[in-house]
Enzyme design. Sequence first.
Site, PDB file in Angstrom:
ATOM      1  N   GLY A   1       0.811  -1.217   0.000  1.00  9.28           N
ATOM      2  CA  GLY A   1       0.000   0.000   0.000  1.00  9.28           C
ATOM      3  C   GLY A   1       0.837   1.255   0.000  1.00  9.28           C
ATOM      4  O   GLY A   1       1.789   1.393  -0.775  1.00  9.28           O
TER       5      GLY A   1
ATOM      6  N   ASP B   1       2.824   5.698 -11.459  1.00 12.51           N
ATOM      7  CA  ASP B   1       2.237   6.814 -12.203  1.00 12.51           C
ATOM      8  C   ASP B   1       0.725   6.865 -11.999  1.00 12.51           C
ATOM      9  O   ASP B   1       0.138   7.944 -11.876  1.00 12.51           O
ATOM     10  CB  ASP B   1       2.567   6.682 -13.686  1.00 12.51           C
ATOM     11  CG  ASP B   1       4.056   6.700 -13.947  1.00 12.51           C
ATOM     12  OD1 ASP B   1       4.798   7.315 -13.156  1.00 12.51           O
ATOM     13  OD2 ASP B   1       4.492   6.085 -14.937  1.00 12.51           O
TER      14      ASP B   1
END
Length: 309
Positions: A228, A256
């Site tokens: 995470g 990204d």
Amino acid sequence: MGPAKPVVILGVFVADTAYRAPRQPRMGETILGTSFKLGPGGKGSNQAVAAGKLGADVTFLTRLGVDPFADMARQTWALAGVKSAVIDTPESYTGAAYIFVEETTGNNAIIVSPGAAMLISPGDIDANEDLIRSAGVFVTQLEQPIDAAMRALEIANGARVTTILNPAPAASLPDRIYTLCDYVTPNETEAEELTGIKVLTVDDARRAATALLEKGVGAVIVTLGEKGALLHTADRSDHVPAVNAGPVIETTGAGDAFNGGLAAALSRGVAPLEAVRFACAVAGISVTRPGTAPSMPTLREVEAVLAKV
């Protein structure tokens, strides 16, 4: 999410040449791959596409050559609803990247040749000062020259635009750049490069993030892949679990996707912790699909996944 403020992203477009194979070749060795794909890439462009597909009002600032890869860039942005502020550079070429994808894991190794984007200068940034000042959120990375990124962050910070520095690829940075950043978003490798602290656990990420806060950053978000992300500020430290949206096919572009999702959420006034959760969902969906720009999800897809979490 509420009404969105504009997002401006400075960065690089490259054409990705992606090769899949069981393993990387050794020096002097040739091996057979299992597939090849040509598609749009570059960290900044990918982030702009991610934000655009999520409905953000996003403009991408870059340099391109005058060639077929530049045509690919413009088509990619048009499909994602991304506006562009392109400086045409016929004396150079539009960038390209070699991407190796390991067949069994989906992990990747990348070489980027930015081409015309390496000619982005502080003067180019000054010429686009009004665009940067008009943003609600400004994002940049380190694929174009650092002095251009620094100048853009100075302008955005001076105009009280929310600034995000994605310090990728990993590089050593001038101390002053940190004071211009509301958010810095390294992955584990980049956090180690910036701080000297090896990041293997969430607690390691906290130590590295604290070191970055001491350099003058407003908030640090360390992306941790399958673990995470960590949102770390002077007041609190929150570990946000990864969002599992299905089997992992390819991790290329996940960072990204995260940064584009973060920018889109912040541009709509979403609180930082919820923006990180949103960005984790964007990244979680992206890795279930092949490619980079084509893997970026829509706002509806992200909301559907978050509704199940």
